[in-house]
Design a protein around this motif. Structure first.
Motif, PDB file in Angstrom:
ATOM      1  N   GLN A 190      44.364  34.805  53.221  1.00 40.04           N
ATOM      2  CA  GLN A 190      45.292  35.783  53.777  1.00 40.04           C
ATOM      3  C   GLN A 190      44.928  37.179  53.260  1.00 40.04           C
ATOM      4  O   GLN A 190      44.764  37.374  52.047  1.00 40.04           O
ATOM      5  N   THR A 191      44.784  38.118  54.175  1.00 42.16           N
ATOM      6  CA  THR A 191      44.465  39.496  53.806  1.00 42.16           C
ATOM      7  C   THR A 191      45.722  40.171  53.259  1.00 42.16           C
ATOM      8  O   THR A 191      46.771  40.147  53.892  1.00 42.16           O
ATOM      9  N   ILE A 192      45.599  40.768  52.094  1.00 43.71           N
ATOM     10  CA  ILE A 192      46.697  41.547  51.510  1.00 43.71           C
ATOM     11  C   ILE A 192      46.500  43.021  51.833  1.00 43.71           C
ATOM     12  O   ILE A 192      47.417  43.695  52.301  1.00 43.71           O
ATOM     13  N   THR A 193      45.311  43.526  51.586  1.00 41.07           N
ATOM     14  CA  THR A 193      44.926  44.882  51.971  1.00 41.07           C
ATOM     15  C   THR A 193      43.529  44.802  52.565  1.00 41.07           C
ATOM     16  O   THR A 193      42.617  44.287  51.915  1.00 41.07           O
ATOM     17  N   PRO A 194      43.314  45.278  53.783  1.00 39.85           N
ATOM     18  CA  PRO A 194      41.996  45.152  54.411  1.00 39.85           C
ATOM     19  C   PRO A 194      40.962  46.068  53.774  1.00 39.85           C
ATOM     20  O   PRO A 194      41.292  47.023  53.074  1.00 39.85           O
ATOM     21  N   GLY A 195      39.698  45.758  54.018  1.00 35.69           N
ATOM     22  CA  GLY A 195      38.618  46.605  53.543  1.00 35.69           C
ATOM     23  C   GLY A 195      37.528  45.832  52.845  1.00 35.69           C
ATOM     24  O   GLY A 195      37.619  44.616  52.658  1.00 35.69           O
ATOM     25  N   THR A 196      36.467  46.542  52.479  1.00 38.25           N
ATOM     26  CA  THR A 196      35.350  45.966  51.751  1.00 38.25           C
ATOM     27  C   THR A 196      35.155  46.737  50.448  1.00 38.25           C
ATOM     28  O   THR A 196      35.513  47.911  50.345  1.00 38.25           O
ATOM     29  N   ALA A 197      34.573  46.089  49.470  1.00 37.80           N
ATOM     30  CA  ALA A 197      34.322  46.728  48.180  1.00 37.80           C
ATOM     31  C   ALA A 197      33.190  46.009  47.469  1.00 37.80           C
ATOM     32  O   ALA A 197      32.946  44.820  47.695  1.00 37.80           O
ATOM     33  N   ARG A 198      32.503  46.758  46.621  1.00 35.89           N
ATOM     34  CA  ARG A 198      31.442  46.202  45.779  1.00 35.89           C
ATOM     35  C   ARG A 198      31.794  46.413  44.316  1.00 35.89           C
ATOM     36  O   ARG A 198      32.398  47.416  43.945  1.00 35.89           O
ATOM     37  N   GLY A 199      31.367  45.484  43.485  1.00 33.52           N
ATOM     38  CA  GLY A 199      31.569  45.643  42.059  1.00 33.52           C
ATOM     39  C   GLY A 199      31.184  44.386  41.320  1.00 33.52           C
ATOM     40  O   GLY A 199      30.830  43.368  41.927  1.00 33.52           O
ATOM     41  N   ARG A 200      31.238  44.447  39.995  1.00 34.86           N
ATOM     42  CA  ARG A 200      30.997  43.275  39.167  1.00 34.86           C
ATOM     43  C   ARG A 200      32.216  42.363  39.213  1.00 34.86           C
ATOM     44  O   ARG A 200      33.347  42.818  39.051  1.00 34.86           O
ATOM     45  N   LEU A 201      31.978  41.066  39.431  1.00 31.79           N
ATOM     46  CA  LEU A 201      33.055  40.086  39.552  1.00 31.79           C
ATOM     47  C   LEU A 201      33.520  39.678  38.158  1.00 31.79           C
ATOM     48  O   LEU A 201      32.737  39.144  37.365  1.00 31.79           O
ATOM     49  N   LEU A 202      34.791  39.931  37.855  1.00 28.71           N
ATOM     50  CA  LEU A 202      35.340  39.615  36.543  1.00 28.71           C
ATOM     51  C   LEU A 202      36.729  39.014  36.694  1.00 28.71           C
ATOM     52  O   LEU A 202      37.523  39.476  37.512  1.00 28.71           O
ATOM     53  N   GLY A 203      37.031  38.012  35.877  1.00 26.11           N
ATOM     54  CA  GLY A 203      38.373  37.440  35.911  1.00 26.11           C
ATOM     55  C   GLY A 203      38.375  35.996  35.474  1.00 26.11           C
ATOM     56  O   GLY A 203      37.637  35.588  34.575  1.00 26.11           O
ATOM     57  N   GLY A 204      39.223  35.211  36.128  1.00 27.61           N
ATOM     58  CA  GLY A 204      39.367  33.801  35.797  1.00 27.61           C
ATOM     59  C   GLY A 204      40.823  33.396  35.821  1.00 27.61           C
ATOM     60  O   GLY A 204      41.596  33.863  36.666  1.00 27.61           O
ATOM     61  N   ASN A 205      41.199  32.543  34.891  1.00 26.84           N
ATOM     62  CA  ASN A 205      42.580  32.082  34.835  1.00 26.84           C
ATOM     63  C   ASN A 205      43.494  33.234  34.430  1.00 26.84           C
ATOM     64  O   ASN A 205      43.263  33.900  33.418  1.00 26.84           O
ATOM     65  N   LEU A 206      44.538  33.471  35.235  1.00 24.46           N
ATOM     66  CA  LEU A 206      45.401  34.637  35.021  1.00 24.46           C
ATOM     67  C   LEU A 206      46.117  34.577  33.678  1.00 24.46           C
ATOM     68  O   LEU A 206      46.206  35.584  32.960  1.00 24.46           O
ATOM     69  N   THR A 207      46.645  33.421  33.319  1.00 17.86           N
ATOM     70  CA  THR A 207      47.364  33.283  32.053  1.00 17.86           C
ATOM     71  C   THR A 207      46.457  33.583  30.867  1.00 17.86           C
ATOM     72  O   THR A 207      46.832  34.319  29.948  1.00 17.86           O
ATOM     73  N   VAL A 208      45.264  33.024  30.870  1.00 15.51           N
ATOM     74  CA  VAL A 208      44.327  33.221  29.767  1.00 15.51           C
ATOM     75  C   VAL A 208      43.875  34.677  29.701  1.00 15.51           C
ATOM     76  O   VAL A 208      43.825  35.285  28.623  1.00 15.51           O
ATOM     77  N   MET A 209      43.547  35.244  30.858  1.00 13.13           N
ATOM     78  CA  MET A 209      43.096  36.629  30.905  1.00 13.13           C
ATOM     79  C   MET A 209      44.167  37.582  30.394  1.00 13.13           C
ATOM     80  O   MET A 209      43.882  38.489  29.599  1.00 13.13           O
ATOM     81  N   THR A 210      45.405  37.380  30.825  1.00 10.94           N
ATOM     82  CA  THR A 210      46.487  38.259  30.404  1.00 10.94           C
ATOM     83  C   THR A 210      46.697  38.191  28.899  1.00 10.94           C
ATOM     84  O   THR A 210      47.003  39.199  28.248  1.00 10.94           O
ATOM     85  N   ALA A 211      46.500  37.011  28.328  1.00  8.82           N
ATOM     86  CA  ALA A 211      46.688  36.841  26.891  1.00  8.82           C
ATOM     87  C   ALA A 211      45.624  37.565  26.073  1.00  8.82           C
ATOM     88  O   ALA A 211      45.798  37.747  24.862  1.00  8.82           O
ATOM     89  N   LEU A 212      44.528  37.995  26.706  1.00 10.51           N
ATOM     90  CA  LEU A 212      43.478  38.726  26.002  1.00 10.51           C
ATOM     91  C   LEU A 212      43.698  40.234  26.009  1.00 10.51           C
ATOM     92  O   LEU A 212      42.951  40.967  25.351  1.00 10.51           O
ATOM     93  N   VAL A 213      44.689  40.703  26.755  1.00 16.08           N
ATOM     94  CA  VAL A 213      44.969  42.139  26.791  1.00 16.08           C
ATOM     95  C   VAL A 213      45.301  42.613  25.373  1.00 16.08           C
ATOM     96  O   VAL A 213      46.084  41.998  24.657  1.00 16.08           O
TER      97      VAL A 213
END
Length: 329
Positions: A190-213
């Motif tokens: 499902q599209t939330i906001t249309p468009g294209t973008a380039r960049g380095r792919l970073l992320g993973g599990n949201l809970t784990v990632m948020t805990a590293l902030v």
């Protein structure tokens, strides 16, 4: 009209470091940086699966160890990871499972050693902490994909093998479900906001990632394509975590967002609460960058293997992304 969104090819931090590709006969080191495995037969099945891929396997010293719900104490689990990066006979490293506990070992890892011995690190869920920390401290590309105890079905292998063995640059398009329906429902994006973008792919599990902030183990997200997934989280907790990422200044720096599957994430018992799609819209649409949900990433029987730190281009209208350069050398 599509939103204009273009990311820089790189984010801040160390230069991008590529691990060597896999080849038949290579040895994969099995690690357990998080929860314990209680059944020895599970390890045997993993070793048989790797053998069917033409690979050998080698166990870290703490495989099948237990310390409470962990596979050994923090130092032992970290030593298992350091051991596999130091071992010249090990070509790649795969986590047996996730669970919880990887973040606890980060202070005990030898990042200089890891950066001097780049190897394909493979896993997901709690292994997100290892992916993000290694990329933040060394610049190495790692691989968010199946863990050893995953099902390893054909849909998983369709990205895993070309990406890691052939240095291919896959197009990540959700599979077509074999449903007897007039309109496909499973694996839809499902599209939330249309468009294209380039960049380095970073992320993973949201809970784990948020805990590293707030820790030194989170990479620079400037110009990145953020991706995230989760499992068994109430919608209000997804709301809370995205609020934290926004207020920490992370969401405002990304060039695009890819939301994977949020398996068994529900409103709970509340009546009239927000749906998950509404929460995603609340947090992601105001960013003004391309965003879509439903990517074939997460706690699924099969899943994409995606390169953490790899350069990608996403298309939120099509609900897909593609790798722009090899993720292994």
């Amino acid at each position: 009209m599509k939103a204009a969104a273009q990311a820089q090819a790189t984010t801040g931090g160390p230069p991008v470091l590529l691990p060597p590709r896999l080849k038949a006969g290579d040895t994969v080191g099995l690690i357990e940086p998080a929860s314990a495995t209680w059944e020895p037969f599970a390890i045997q099945l993993i070793e048989e699966a790797l053998a069917n891929l033409g690979l050998k396997s080698k166990r870290a010293h703490n495989i099948l160890d237990r310390d409470g719900y962990f596979a050994g104490d923090d130092q032992a689990r970290a030593d298992g990871v350091n051991q596999m990066f130091a071992d010249p006979d090990v070509a790649a490293i795969m986590s047996v499972r996730g669970g919880w506990g990887t973040a606890r070992i980060l202070p005990f890892l030898d990042f200089d050693l890891i950066g001097q011995n780049p190897k394909a690190l493979i896993g997901y869920s709690d292994i997100t902490a290892l992916h993000l920390a290694i990329h933040a401290r060394t610049g190495m590309v790692t691989f968010h994909g199946p863990v050893g105890i995953s099902a390893w079905g054909q849909q998983s292998l369709e990205t895993f093998k070309p990406l890691l063995f052939d240095a291919a640059m896959p197009d990540y398009v959700n599979p077509v479900a074999g449903e007897d329906r007039l309109v496909q429902r499973k694996w839809r994006t499902q599209t939330i906001t249309p468009g294209t973008a380039r960049g380095r792919l970073l992320g993973g599990n949201l809970t784990v990632m948020t805990a590293l902030v707030g820790t030194p183990y989170l990479p620079d997200f400037d110009g990145a394509i953020l991706f995230f997934e989760d499992i068994d989280e109430a919608v209000y907790r997804i709301d809370r975590m995205l609020t934290q990422l926004g207020q920490a200044g992370i969401l405002g720096r990304v060039a695009g967002v890819i939301v994977g599957n949020c398996t068994d994430c529900s409103q709970g018992s509340s009546i009239g609460g927000f749906t998950l799609s509404e929460i995603l819209t609340h947090h992601l649409q105001p960013l003004g960058v391309p965003a879509y949900s439903g990517a074939f990433i997460g706690h699924l029987t099969d899943q994409f293997t995606v390169p953490e730190g790899g350069l990608v281009e996403m298309d939120a209208d099509a609900g897909s992304f593609r790798l722009l350069e090899p993720a292994v050398r």
